[in-house]
Design a protein around this motif. Structure first.
Motif, PDB file in Angstrom:
ATOM      1  N   UNK A 125       0.831  -1.201   0.000  1.00 42.81           N
ATOM      2  CA  UNK A 125       0.000   0.000   0.000  1.00 42.81           C
ATOM      3  C   UNK A 125       0.869   1.256   0.000  1.00 42.81           C
ATOM      4  N   UNK A 126       1.923   1.252   0.794  1.00 40.98           N
ATOM      5  CA  UNK A 126       2.842   2.403   0.831  1.00 40.98           C
ATOM      6  C   UNK A 126       3.523   2.559  -0.527  1.00 40.98           C
ATOM      7  N   UNK A 127       3.972   1.464  -1.108  1.00 43.31           N
ATOM      8  CA  UNK A 127       4.602   1.501  -2.426  1.00 43.31           C
ATOM      9  C   UNK A 127       3.669   2.047  -3.491  1.00 43.31           C
ATOM     10  N   UNK A 128       2.403   1.596  -3.463  1.00 40.89           N
ATOM     11  CA  UNK A 128       1.420   2.103  -4.419  1.00 40.89           C
ATOM     12  C   UNK A 128       1.150   3.587  -4.222  1.00 40.89           C
ATOM     13  N   UNK A 129       1.105   4.019  -2.958  1.00 40.54           N
ATOM     14  CA  UNK A 129       0.902   5.450  -2.701  1.00 40.54           C
ATOM     15  C   UNK A 129       2.032   6.273  -3.324  1.00 40.54           C
ATOM     16  N   UNK A 130       3.256   5.815  -3.166  1.00 43.97           N
ATOM     17  CA  UNK A 130       4.404   6.521  -3.740  1.00 43.97           C
ATOM     18  C   UNK A 130       4.332   6.487  -5.269  1.00 43.97           C
ATOM     19  N   UNK A 131       4.036   5.312  -5.813  1.00 46.94           N
ATOM     20  CA  UNK A 131       3.917   5.159  -7.262  1.00 46.94           C
ATOM     21  C   UNK A 131       2.846   6.099  -7.824  1.00 46.94           C
ATOM     22  N   UNK A 132       1.665   6.094  -7.214  1.00 44.56           N
ATOM     23  CA  UNK A 132       0.579   6.948  -7.695  1.00 44.56           C
ATOM     24  C   UNK A 132       0.901   8.425  -7.519  1.00 44.56           C
ATOM     25  N   UNK A 133       1.648   8.754  -6.484  1.00 47.06           N
ATOM     26  CA  UNK A 133       2.109  10.130  -6.288  1.00 47.06           C
ATOM     27  C   UNK A 133       3.024  10.543  -7.436  1.00 47.06           C
ATOM     28  N   UNK A 134       3.908   9.635  -7.856  1.00 48.58           N
ATOM     29  CA  UNK A 134       4.792   9.908  -8.991  1.00 48.58           C
ATOM     30  C   UNK A 134       3.978  10.132 -10.261  1.00 48.58           C
ATOM     31  N   UNK A 135       3.000   9.264 -10.490  1.00 45.57           N
ATOM     32  CA  UNK A 135       2.156   9.378 -11.680  1.00 45.57           C
ATOM     33  C   UNK A 135       1.392  10.704 -11.655  1.00 45.57           C
ATOM     34  N   UNK A 136       0.799  11.020 -10.517  1.00 43.42           N
ATOM     35  CA  UNK A 136       0.057  12.278 -10.394  1.00 43.42           C
ATOM     36  C   UNK A 136       0.979  13.474 -10.628  1.00 43.42           C
ATOM     37  N   UNK A 137       2.158  13.440 -10.042  1.00 46.37           N
ATOM     38  CA  UNK A 137       3.112  14.534 -10.239  1.00 46.37           C
ATOM     39  C   UNK A 137       3.482  14.695 -11.702  1.00 46.37           C
ATOM     40  N   UNK A 138       3.679  13.569 -12.389  1.00 41.60           N
ATOM     41  CA  UNK A 138       3.995  13.620 -13.811  1.00 41.60           C
ATOM     42  C   UNK A 138       2.847  14.204 -14.620  1.00 41.60           C
ATOM     43  N   UNK A 139       1.639  13.753 -14.361  1.00 43.41           N
ATOM     44  CA  UNK A 139       0.475  14.261 -15.087  1.00 43.41           C
ATOM     45  C   UNK A 139       0.335  15.763 -14.887  1.00 43.41           C
ATOM     46  N   UNK A 140       0.395  16.207 -13.633  1.00 42.52           N
ATOM     47  CA  UNK A 140       0.253  17.639 -13.343  1.00 42.52           C
ATOM     48  C   UNK A 140       1.347  18.450 -14.024  1.00 42.52           C
ATOM     49  N   UNK A 141       2.568  17.942 -13.973  1.00 38.04           N
ATOM     50  CA  UNK A 141       3.700  18.640 -14.590  1.00 38.04           C
ATOM     51  C   UNK A 141       3.542  18.726 -16.096  1.00 38.04           C
ATOM     52  N   UNK A 142       3.200  17.612 -16.733  1.00 31.45           N
ATOM     53  CA  UNK A 142       3.104  17.591 -18.188  1.00 31.45           C
ATOM     54  C   UNK A 142       1.913  18.395 -18.703  1.00 31.45           C
ATOM     55  N   UNK A 143       0.818  18.413 -17.953  1.00 34.74           N
ATOM     56  CA  UNK A 143      -0.346  19.191 -18.381  1.00 34.74           C
ATOM     57  C   UNK A 143      -0.117  20.688 -18.199  1.00 34.74           C
ATOM     58  N   UNK A 144       0.728  21.051 -17.248  1.00 33.15           N
ATOM     59  CA  UNK A 144       0.957  22.473 -16.985  1.00 33.15           C
ATOM     60  C   UNK A 144       2.073  23.064 -17.850  1.00 33.15           C
ATOM     61  N   UNK A 145       2.868  22.209 -18.490  1.00 34.66           N
ATOM     62  CA  UNK A 145       3.986  22.711 -19.287  1.00 34.66           C
ATOM     63  C   UNK A 145       4.241  21.813 -20.491  1.00 34.66           C
ATOM     64  N   UNK A 146       4.342  22.415 -21.649  1.00 36.25           N
ATOM     65  CA  UNK A 146       4.691  21.664 -22.854  1.00 36.25           C
ATOM     66  C   UNK A 146       6.203  21.448 -22.935  1.00 36.25           C
ATOM     67  N   UNK A 147       6.965  22.231 -22.176  1.00 40.20           N
ATOM     68  CA  UNK A 147       8.428  22.163 -22.248  1.00 40.20           C
ATOM     69  C   UNK A 147       9.007  21.047 -21.378  1.00 40.20           C
ATOM     70  N   UNK A 148       8.411  20.834 -20.209  1.00 34.56           N
ATOM     71  CA  UNK A 148       8.929  19.812 -19.294  1.00 34.56           C
ATOM     72  C   UNK A 148       8.439  18.454 -19.760  1.00 34.56           C
ATOM     73  N   UNK A 149       9.382  17.529 -19.954  1.00 33.51           N
ATOM     74  CA  UNK A 149       9.011  16.210 -20.463  1.00 33.51           C
ATOM     75  C   UNK A 149       9.549  15.072 -19.620  1.00 33.51           C
ATOM     76  N   UNK A 150      10.173  15.408 -18.471  1.00 33.57           N
ATOM     77  CA  UNK A 150      10.671  14.363 -17.574  1.00 33.57           C
ATOM     78  C   UNK A 150      10.243  14.727 -16.154  1.00 33.57           C
ATOM     79  N   UNK A 151       9.719  13.723 -15.451  1.00 34.44           N
ATOM     80  CA  UNK A 151       9.341  13.919 -14.044  1.00 34.44           C
ATOM     81  C   UNK A 151       9.905  12.769 -13.224  1.00 34.44           C
ATOM     82  N   UNK A 152      10.495  13.052 -12.080  1.00 36.63           N
ATOM     83  CA  UNK A 152      10.854  14.402 -11.640  1.00 36.63           C
ATOM     84  C   UNK A 152      12.000  14.943 -12.481  1.00 36.63           C
ATOM     85  N   UNK A 153      12.064  16.268 -12.543  1.00 39.93           N
ATOM     86  CA  UNK A 153      13.140  16.904 -13.306  1.00 39.93           C
ATOM     87  C   UNK A 153      14.474  16.641 -12.622  1.00 39.93           C
ATOM     88  N   UNK A 154      15.489  16.442 -13.432  1.00 40.11           N
ATOM     89  CA  UNK A 154      16.841  16.208 -12.870  1.00 40.11           C
ATOM     90  C   UNK A 154      17.739  17.358 -13.167  1.00 40.11           C
TER      91      UNK A 154
END
Length: 154
Positions: A125-154
């Motif tokens: 359950x903890x692993x899934x929470x982290x995984x889904x957090x990553x997915x959500x972060x990626x979706x929010x990042x990609x929808x808010x910016x056409x320039x950012x294409x990697x999440x998390x940014x390095x």
């Protein structure tokens, strides 16, 4: 699901529904013990290209293959882990060079026992929470910016 099932599933969904704004691909881990990494890389690249041609206005997101503590069917788990890294690296490069997006999972590591269920393969359950957090972060990042294409940014 195995990679060979991908095209049929996508074709079925495209026939039933209107094109989505974004597709996140989390697939291929189960293939690592059955298919050579080069063949898997070629299959993934081919099908991402096909998906892009089929749905030109849909953003394609590659979600990296996750680490596992145990690879069912593998005789050498360390070799499978090397293959996983090779596939991720190749597909990350392919996706980014072709204008697609990548979600990485640096916070899901096999050494963290609490992130996995008793089988060592599936996330807890903890692993899934982290995984889904990553997915959500990626979706929010990609929808808010056409320039950012990697999440998390390095």
């Amino acid at each position: 699901m195995l990679w060979n099932d991908f095209n049929a599933k996508v074709s079925h969904a495209v026939d039933k529904f209107s094109p989505p704004a974004m597709i996140i691909i989390q697939l291929g881990s189960n293939d690592l013990v059955k298919v050579k990494s080069l063949e898997l890389i070629q299959n993934i690249e081919r099908d991402i290209l096909r998906l892009h041609l089929l749905l030109p206005n849909t953003r394609i997101v590659w979600s990296e293959l996750l680490m596992r503590r145990y690879w069912h069917g593998a005789t050498d788990g360390k070799a499978i882990e090397r293959s996983r890294k090779r596939v991720n690296s190749a597909i990350n490069n392919y996706a980014l060079n072709d204008g697609h997006c990548v979600i990485q999972h640096p916070n899901i590591r096999a050494r963290e026992m609490n992130l996995y269920r008793y089988d060592g393969t599936h996330l807890s359950d903890i692993g899934y929470d982290i995984y889904l957090n990553n997915i959500q972060g990626g979706i929010e990042t990609f929808l808010s910016s056409q320039k950012i294409r990697r999440f998390p940014e390095v």
